[in-house]
Design a protein around this motif. Structure first.
Motif, PDB file in Angstrom:
ATOM      1  N   LEU A   8      39.237 -38.799  67.087  1.00 15.73           N
ATOM      2  CA  LEU A   8      39.986 -38.371  68.169  1.00 15.73           C
ATOM      3  C   LEU A   8      39.057 -38.301  69.490  1.00 15.73           C
ATOM      4  O   LEU A   8      38.089 -37.972  69.339  1.00 15.73           O
ATOM      5  N   ILE A   9      39.629 -39.221  70.329  1.00 13.74           N
ATOM      6  CA  ILE A   9      38.946 -39.770  71.756  1.00 13.74           C
ATOM      7  C   ILE A   9      39.395 -38.922  72.835  1.00 13.74           C
ATOM      8  O   ILE A   9      40.705 -38.649  73.015  1.00 13.74           O
ATOM      9  N   ASN A  10      38.483 -38.101  73.222  1.00 13.80           N
ATOM     10  CA  ASN A  10      38.851 -37.224  74.645  1.00 13.80           C
ATOM     11  C   ASN A  10      38.583 -37.984  76.026  1.00 13.80           C
ATOM     12  O   ASN A  10      37.554 -38.649  75.682  1.00 13.80           O
ATOM     13  N   GLY A  11      39.223 -38.100  76.879  1.00 16.16           N
ATOM     14  CA  GLY A  11      38.623 -38.452  78.001  1.00 16.16           C
ATOM     15  C   GLY A  11      39.718 -38.544  79.168  1.00 16.16           C
ATOM     16  O   GLY A  11      41.088 -38.390  78.877  1.00 16.16           O
ATOM     17  N   LEU A  35      46.476 -47.419  63.300  1.00 12.12           N
ATOM     18  CA  LEU A  35      47.264 -46.912  64.197  1.00 12.12           C
ATOM     19  C   LEU A  35      46.602 -46.122  65.281  1.00 12.12           C
ATOM     20  O   LEU A  35      45.734 -45.123  64.901  1.00 12.12           O
ATOM     21  N   PHE A  36      46.946 -46.251  66.490  1.00 15.51           N
ATOM     22  CA  PHE A  36      46.408 -45.687  67.541  1.00 15.51           C
ATOM     23  C   PHE A  36      47.287 -44.972  68.416  1.00 15.51           C
ATOM     24  O   PHE A  36      48.377 -45.572  68.959  1.00 15.51           O
ATOM     25  N   LEU A  37      47.301 -43.546  68.380  1.00 12.93           N
ATOM     26  CA  LEU A  37      48.392 -42.701  69.030  1.00 12.93           C
ATOM     27  C   LEU A  37      47.459 -42.146  70.221  1.00 12.93           C
ATOM     28  O   LEU A  37      46.653 -41.393  70.241  1.00 12.93           O
ATOM     29  N   ASP A  38      48.082 -42.752  71.349  1.00 17.83           N
ATOM     30  CA  ASP A  38      47.454 -42.363  72.704  1.00 17.83           C
ATOM     31  C   ASP A  38      48.307 -41.235  73.435  1.00 17.83           C
ATOM     32  O   ASP A  38      49.471 -41.304  73.052  1.00 17.83           O
ATOM     33  N   VAL A  94      52.061 -46.044  52.847  1.00 16.96           N
ATOM     34  CA  VAL A  94      51.624 -46.648  54.281  1.00 16.96           C
ATOM     35  C   VAL A  94      49.925 -46.308  53.914  1.00 16.96           C
ATOM     36  O   VAL A  94      49.623 -45.332  53.732  1.00 16.96           O
ATOM     37  N   ASP A  95      49.409 -47.386  54.173  1.00 13.15           N
ATOM     38  CA  ASP A  95      47.885 -47.191  54.187  1.00 13.15           C
ATOM     39  C   ASP A  95      47.207 -47.845  55.415  1.00 13.15           C
ATOM     40  O   ASP A  95      47.271 -48.899  55.927  1.00 13.15           O
ATOM     41  N   CYS A  96      46.968 -46.551  56.475  1.00 12.65           N
ATOM     42  CA  CYS A  96      46.382 -47.031  57.781  1.00 12.65           C
ATOM     43  C   CYS A  96      45.366 -46.054  58.063  1.00 12.65           C
ATOM     44  O   CYS A  96      45.489 -44.804  58.030  1.00 12.65           O
ATOM     45  N   ALA A  97      44.507 -46.637  58.975  1.00 11.67           N
ATOM     46  CA  ALA A  97      43.283 -45.599  59.565  1.00 11.67           C
ATOM     47  C   ALA A  97      44.188 -44.967  60.912  1.00 11.67           C
ATOM     48  O   ALA A  97      44.834 -46.056  61.408  1.00 11.67           O
ATOM     49  N   LEU A  98      43.565 -44.036  61.289  1.00  9.71           N
ATOM     50  CA  LEU A  98      44.206 -43.287  62.558  1.00  9.71           C
ATOM     51  C   LEU A  98      43.080 -42.927  63.180  1.00  9.71           C
ATOM     52  O   LEU A  98      41.861 -42.480  63.308  1.00  9.71           O
ATOM     53  N   ILE A  99      43.425 -43.378  64.522  1.00 10.09           N
ATOM     54  CA  ILE A  99      42.595 -43.088  65.931  1.00 10.09           C
ATOM     55  C   ILE A  99      43.721 -42.401  66.809  1.00 10.09           C
ATOM     56  O   ILE A  99      44.768 -42.967  67.176  1.00 10.09           O
ATOM     57  N   CYS A 100      43.437 -41.132  67.530  1.00 14.95           N
ATOM     58  CA  CYS A 100      44.277 -40.568  68.370  1.00 14.95           C
ATOM     59  C   CYS A 100      43.230 -40.503  69.661  1.00 14.95           C
ATOM     60  O   CYS A 100      42.281 -40.295  69.706  1.00 14.95           O
ATOM     61  N   ALA A 101      44.095 -40.454  70.782  1.00 15.55           N
ATOM     62  CA  ALA A 101      43.386 -40.055  71.948  1.00 15.55           C
ATOM     63  C   ALA A 101      44.310 -39.172  73.082  1.00 15.55           C
ATOM     64  O   ALA A 101      45.533 -38.986  72.807  1.00 15.55           O
ATOM     65  N   ASP A 133      47.614 -27.176  62.540  1.00 19.57           N
ATOM     66  CA  ASP A 133      47.142 -27.969  61.196  1.00 19.57           C
ATOM     67  C   ASP A 133      47.022 -29.138  61.471  1.00 19.57           C
ATOM     68  O   ASP A 133      46.323 -30.167  60.806  1.00 19.57           O
ATOM     69  N   LEU A 134      47.846 -30.104  62.498  1.00 28.96           N
ATOM     70  CA  LEU A 134      47.867 -31.349  62.716  1.00 28.96           C
ATOM     71  C   LEU A 134      46.543 -31.725  63.701  1.00 28.96           C
ATOM     72  O   LEU A 134      45.979 -32.695  63.333  1.00 28.96           O
ATOM     73  N   TYR A 135      46.278 -30.683  64.304  1.00 28.24           N
ATOM     74  CA  TYR A 135      45.023 -30.705  65.308  1.00 28.24           C
ATOM     75  C   TYR A 135      43.817 -30.850  64.212  1.00 28.24           C
ATOM     76  O   TYR A 135      42.554 -31.848  64.604  1.00 28.24           O
ATOM     77  N   TYR A 136      43.726 -30.071  63.245  1.00 31.27           N
ATOM     78  CA  TYR A 136      42.533 -30.316  62.265  1.00 31.27           C
ATOM     79  C   TYR A 136      42.688 -31.557  61.345  1.00 31.27           C
ATOM     80  O   TYR A 136      41.692 -31.877  60.974  1.00 31.27           O
ATOM     81  N   ARG A 137      43.725 -32.147  61.362  1.00 28.38           N
ATOM     82  CA  ARG A 137      44.162 -33.367  60.418  1.00 28.38           C
ATOM     83  C   ARG A 137      43.521 -34.303  61.346  1.00 28.38           C
ATOM     84  O   ARG A 137      42.818 -35.403  60.604  1.00 28.38           O
ATOM     85  N   ILE A 138      43.543 -34.531  62.667  1.00 29.28           N
ATOM     86  CA  ILE A 138      43.632 -35.710  63.333  1.00 29.28           C
ATOM     87  C   ILE A 138      41.911 -35.763  63.864  1.00 29.28           C
ATOM     88  O   ILE A 138      41.325 -36.693  64.368  1.00 29.28           O
ATOM     89  N   ASN A 139      41.577 -34.518  63.864  1.00 30.64           N
ATOM     90  CA  ASN A 139      40.115 -34.265  64.642  1.00 30.64           C
ATOM     91  C   ASN A 139      38.996 -34.435  63.406  1.00 30.64           C
ATOM     92  O   ASN A 139      38.078 -33.514  63.201  1.00 30.64           O
ATOM     93  N   GLY A 140      38.956 -35.573  62.854  1.00 27.64           N
ATOM     94  CA  GLY A 140      38.023 -35.726  61.796  1.00 27.64           C
ATOM     95  C   GLY A 140      36.570 -35.844  62.836  1.00 27.64           C
ATOM     96  O   GLY A 140      35.497 -35.364  61.986  1.00 27.64           O
ATOM     97  N   LEU A 141      36.430 -36.850  63.736  1.00 31.93           N
ATOM     98  CA  LEU A 141      35.523 -36.761  64.511  1.00 31.93           C
ATOM     99  C   LEU A 141      35.852 -36.757  65.662  1.00 31.93           C
ATOM    100  O   LEU A 141      36.691 -37.633  66.372  1.00 31.93           O
ATOM    101  N   ARG A 142      35.451 -36.101  66.931  1.00 37.92           N
ATOM    102  CA  ARG A 142      35.709 -36.075  68.113  1.00 37.92           C
ATOM    103  C   ARG A 142      34.689 -36.363  69.164  1.00 37.92           C
ATOM    104  O   ARG A 142      33.623 -36.009  69.107  1.00 37.92           O
TER     105      ARG A 142
END
Length: 650
Positions: A356-359, A428-431, A464-471, A488-497
Motif C-alpha cells: 500500500l503506497i501512501n502519498g 494489478l495496481f489500484l490507484d 485469477v493469480d495476480c500481485a496487488l499494489i494499491c495507492a 477488513d479490506l484495509y487489513y487485506r491490502i495493507n501488507g506493507l505500507r
C-alpha cells in the motif's frame, strides 16, 4: 650538444618561469633528464644510427592479433584526431607496452615521409633501443611528455618534435602510448591537449568493448560525465569490480580499488538499485554517495554480452514502448526516503505481500508500482493500472470484474474481461483505492481472498493469480474508523505500507528537475536552465508535486525553445517569487529585466546576484571573449549582451 659521458639534455638547467606552462616545462625537463641518464646506462651513443632501422619484431600480417583490444579501440580515435590536427604533417602512432608500433597514420608527403618510415607497424621503440624519444620516455615514466629537438638523445632524432601520452588499461595500469610526431621544432598546446583527450577516449572505448558488465561513469564534476575525462568502473553481473580506468583509481585513491571488490563496498547503494537505474534512462546522471560519504555525479550504462545480448540480473530490459511513459516521469531514487521505500517494498513484493503506497497526488506512486512490478518475477506478465477515482461509480464494477454480453444496457458484444482478469500472472495496481465505492469493496475483498471472480451477468468462476499494489493520498486507517472504508479490506491490502514524500520534502529536487528537463528536450536542442530560474523552482512548494513540476518544465521548454535557455520569464506566475513577478516583463521579441515597484527582497537580490556572478566568471574564464562566454553559459551571444547591458557593463 651533450657529450656521451655527460648524459644531461640541453633542457636541463633552463630558467623556468613559475607559470603553469613553466611548471609543465620544468616537470618535462626532469623526465627527460632521467631518460637521458637511463639511455647512457644502456650504452647507447648519441651518434648511433638506429632510429630508421628499429627492429621489426611483429610481422605486419600478425599486427591485428598482437594489438587486440588496444588496437581496436585506438584506430577510430586516431583517425578522428589526425583529421583535426593542423598542420597536416603530424604522424600519429599507437605503441603497446612492449614498444611495438601497432598502427600509424600520416600523410604521404615530403614532410611526413621520414616519420612514416620510423613508425612502421611492427617496429619496436623501447628506450633501451632508441634512447630518449616521446613514446619511449612516456612508456618508462608513465607520464605525458614532449620531446623536441635537442631533448632527443639521438642526434638523428633532433630534427623532430614528438608528444606522447600513456594509455591506461582496464586495471588502471599502462598498456601503451599514443604519440604525435612531426618534423620541425614547433609544439602546440592544442595538439598536446587533443592527444591526451584522444588517449582517454581510447581507454573509454576499451571499457565499451567489455562484454556483460555494468559501467559506472562518474566524476566530481557533472560537466565531465560523458567525456573522455570521466572515471569508469566495470562490474560483472553479480556486482564484482572487473575494471577501473586511471581516473577512477585516482578518485578512489584513498580506499584503493582491487579486482573483485563488491559494488556495496564502494557505494551506499544496493547493486540491484544500480541495475534498476540503468534500465530507465542511460543518459541521465544522478548523485551517488560513496561508503565514506563523498558525493559523485554518475550515470550507468551497459556493455552487453555479445552472445547473450544484455546484462543478466534481477531485472529485464524495457522495450521502447514500455520505457517511454516512464522516461517522462524520470524515476529518481536519490532521496533516502524514496530509496528506502522502494527497497522495503521490493522485499515484501517479492514474497507476494500486498503493498500500500501512501502519498500526495503527483508524488509518483504509479512509478514506484511499476518499478516493483518490473523488478519482480512477474515482470514478463501484464501491469494493469486502474484509477478508482476517475471512473464513474456506475462503470467501475464492470471495469474491475468484466461482464458478459447482455449483462447491462450498452454492454460490449461478446462481453469483456475486467481489469482484475487482465492482470492474471501479472500485477494489478489500484490507484486512489480510498475513493472506491463502499459497495464494491466487499466484492473486491472476496476476489482477493478467493483468487477467483465471476463476470457481471455470469456465474462462471474464473481463477485469477495476480500481485496487488494499491495507492492512495488518503489516510485509510482514519477512513476505516469513520466507516468510509471497509476495515477488513484495509487489513487485506495493507501488507506493507510505504509513504512517498511530497516533492517539497525531497532532497533530490535539483536532480529530478534536470532529468525531467532532459527528457522534455530529448527530441531537440537541449535547454540550459538559468541559476535564477533553478532557484525559483527549488524554492517553490509544489502542491501538485512531480506532476505539476513536469507540466511547468514542459511549458518553460516550449516558451524558451527559440532562445536556448530557460529564465524566470519562462516560468508560470505561481512558481515565481514575489520579487520576480514584478521584475520580469515581456516586450515584443525582447525580454528585459526591470526594477520591481516593491522594495527588493534579499531573495530577489540573491537570484540576480547569482546570475551576474556566473556571467562575470564566464567572461573572465574566456578572457573577455563574449561568444565563448555565451557558449559556456548555454545562451546566445545576443542574450548575453542584453544581460550585460542590464548590468550596466555593455
Amino acid at each position: 650538444m651533450s657529450k656521451p659521458d655527460d648524459p644531461t639534455p640541453a633542457t636541463e638547467g633552463r630558467t623556468v618561469l613559475m607559470s603553469p606552462e613553466g611548471r609543465r616545462q620544468a616537470f618535462g625537463s626532469q623526465l627527460i633528464a632521467r631518460s637521458w641518464k637511463r639511455s647512457h646506462q644502456y650504452g647507447i651513443s648519441p651518434c648511433d644510427r638506429v632510429l630508421f632501422d628499429a627492429p621489426v619484431v611483429v610481422r605486419p600480417k600478425d599486427i591485428q592479433d598482437h594489438g587486440g583490444l588496444l588496437l581496436r579501440a585506438a584506430s577510430p580515435e586516431m583517425e578522428q584526431l589526425h583529421g583535426a590536427l593542423a598542420p597536416k604533417d603530424w604522424v600519429l602512432a599507437c605503441i603497446d607496452m612492449e614498444g611495438v608500433v601497432l598502427s600509424s597514420i600520416g600523410k604521404c608527403n615530403s614532410a611526413s615521409r621520414e616519420l612514416n618510415q620510423v613508425f612502421r607497424p611492427g617496429a619496436q621503440f623501447l628506450e633501451t633501443l632508441v634512447g630518449t624519444t616521446g613514446p619511449s620516455c612516456a612508456l618508462e615514466e608513465k607520464e605525458t611528455v614532449v620531446v623536441a629537438g635537442s631533448d632527443h638523445y639521438l642526434e638523428e632524432a633532433r630534427a623532430f618534435t614528438c608528444m606522447a601520452t600513456p594509455i591506461f588499461g582496464l586495471d588502471g595500469g599502462i598498456v601503451g602510448v599514443l604519440d604525435a610526431s612531426r618534423k620541425g621544432p614547433a609544439t602546440s598546446l592544442y595538439c598536446l591537449e587533443s592527444l591526451v583527450i584522444a588517449a582517454r577516449a581510447i581507454e573509454r572505448r576499451m571499457f565499451m568493448e567489455l562484454g556483460n558488465v555494468l559501467l559506472v561513469h562518474l566524476h566530481y564534476r557533472l560537466d565531465i560525465l560523458g567525456t573522455p575525462m570521466e572515471g569508469l568502473l566495470a562490474f560483472d553481473p553479480v556486482g564484482k569490480l572487473k575494471g577501473a580506468n586511471r581516473i577512477a583509481t585516482q578518485i578512489f585513491s584513498s580506499p584503493g580499488l582491487k579486482p573483485g571488490m563488491d559494488f556495496n563496498e564502494l557505494f551506499d547503494m544496493p547493486f540491484a538499485h544500480a541495475v534498476c537505474y540503468r534500465r530507465y534512462d542511460l543518459s541521465v546522471p544522478f548523485r551517488m554517495q560513496t561508503q565514506w560519504g563523498s558525493m559523485l555525479h554518475a550515470c550507468l550504462t551497459t556493455a552487453p554480452d555479445k552472445k547473450a545480448g544484455q546484462l543478466p540480473g534481477p531485472t529485464r530490459s524495457f522495450t521502447t514502448a514500455e520505457r517511454r511513459p516512464l522516461a517522462a516521469q524520470g524515476p529518481c531514487l536519490e532521496d533516502p526516503a524514496v530509496s528506502s521505500a522502494l527497497e522495503r517494498a521490493r522485499k515484501a513484493f517479492a514474497r507476494d505481500i500486498p503493498v500500500l503506497i501512501n502519498g500526495e497526488t503527483g508524488t509518483g506512486k504509479e512509478v514506484l508500482a511499476r518499478l516493483l512490478h518490473e523488478g519482480s518475477d512477474r515482470a514478463s506478465g501484464p501491469f494493469i493500472a486502474i484509477n478508482c477515482s476517475s471512473i464513474p461509480a456506475s462503470l467501475i464494477e464492470s471495469e474491475l470484474f468484466g461482464h458478459v454480453e447482455g449483462a447491462f444496457t450498452g454492454s460490449r458484444k461478446g462481453g469483456a474481461a475486467g481489469k482484475i482478469e487482465q492482470a492474471h500472472q501479472g500485477t494489478l495496481f489500484l490507484d486512489e483505492i480510498g475513493d472506491m465505492p463502499l459497495e464494491l469493496q466487499g466484492r473486491l475483498l472476496r476476489v482477493l481472498q478467493e483468487r477467483s471472480l465471476s463476470r457481471l451477468g455470469s456465474t462462471a468462476v474464473i481463477k485469477v493469480d495476480c500481485a496487488l499494489i494499491c495507492a492512495t493520498h488518503r489516510d485509510l486507517a482514519q477512513l476505516a474508523q469513520e466507516q468510509g472504508f471497509r476495515e477488513d479490506l484495509y487489513y487485506r491490502i495493507n501488507g506493507l505500507r510505504v509513504t512517498l514524500p511530497a516533492l517539497r520534502e525531497r532532497t533530490d529536487l535539483a536532480l529530478l528537475i534536470q532529468r525531467l528537463l532532459q527528457s522534455e528536450t530529448a527530441s531537440h536542442a537541449p535547454l540550459a536552465l538559468e541559476e535564477s530560474a533553478l532557484q525559483a523552482l527549488l524554492n517553490y512548494s509544489w502542491p501538485g508535486n512531480i506532476r505539476q513540476l513536469h507540466q511547468t518544465l514542459r511549458l518553460a521548454a516550449a516558451l524558451a525553445e527559440d532562445e536556448g535557455w530557460i529564465g524566470l520569464q519562462h516560468l508560470p506566475d505561481e512558481v515565481l517569487p514575489a520579487i520576480a513577478k514584478g521584475a520580469v516583463r515581456e516586450t515584443g521579441m525582447e525580454t528585459e529585466t526591470v526594477a520591481a515597484a516593491a522594495p527588493q527582497s534579499l531573495a530577489g537580490d540573491t537570484l540576480l546576484a547569482s546570475e551576474q556572478r556566473a556571467i562575470r566568471a564566464a567572461i573572465d574564464a574566456c578572457e573577455g571573449n563574449l561568444s565563448a562566454a555565451a557558449r559556456s553559459l548555454g545562451i546566445g551571444r545576443a542574450t548575453l549582451y542584453r544581460k550585460l547591458k542590464a548590468m550596466g557593463e555593455a
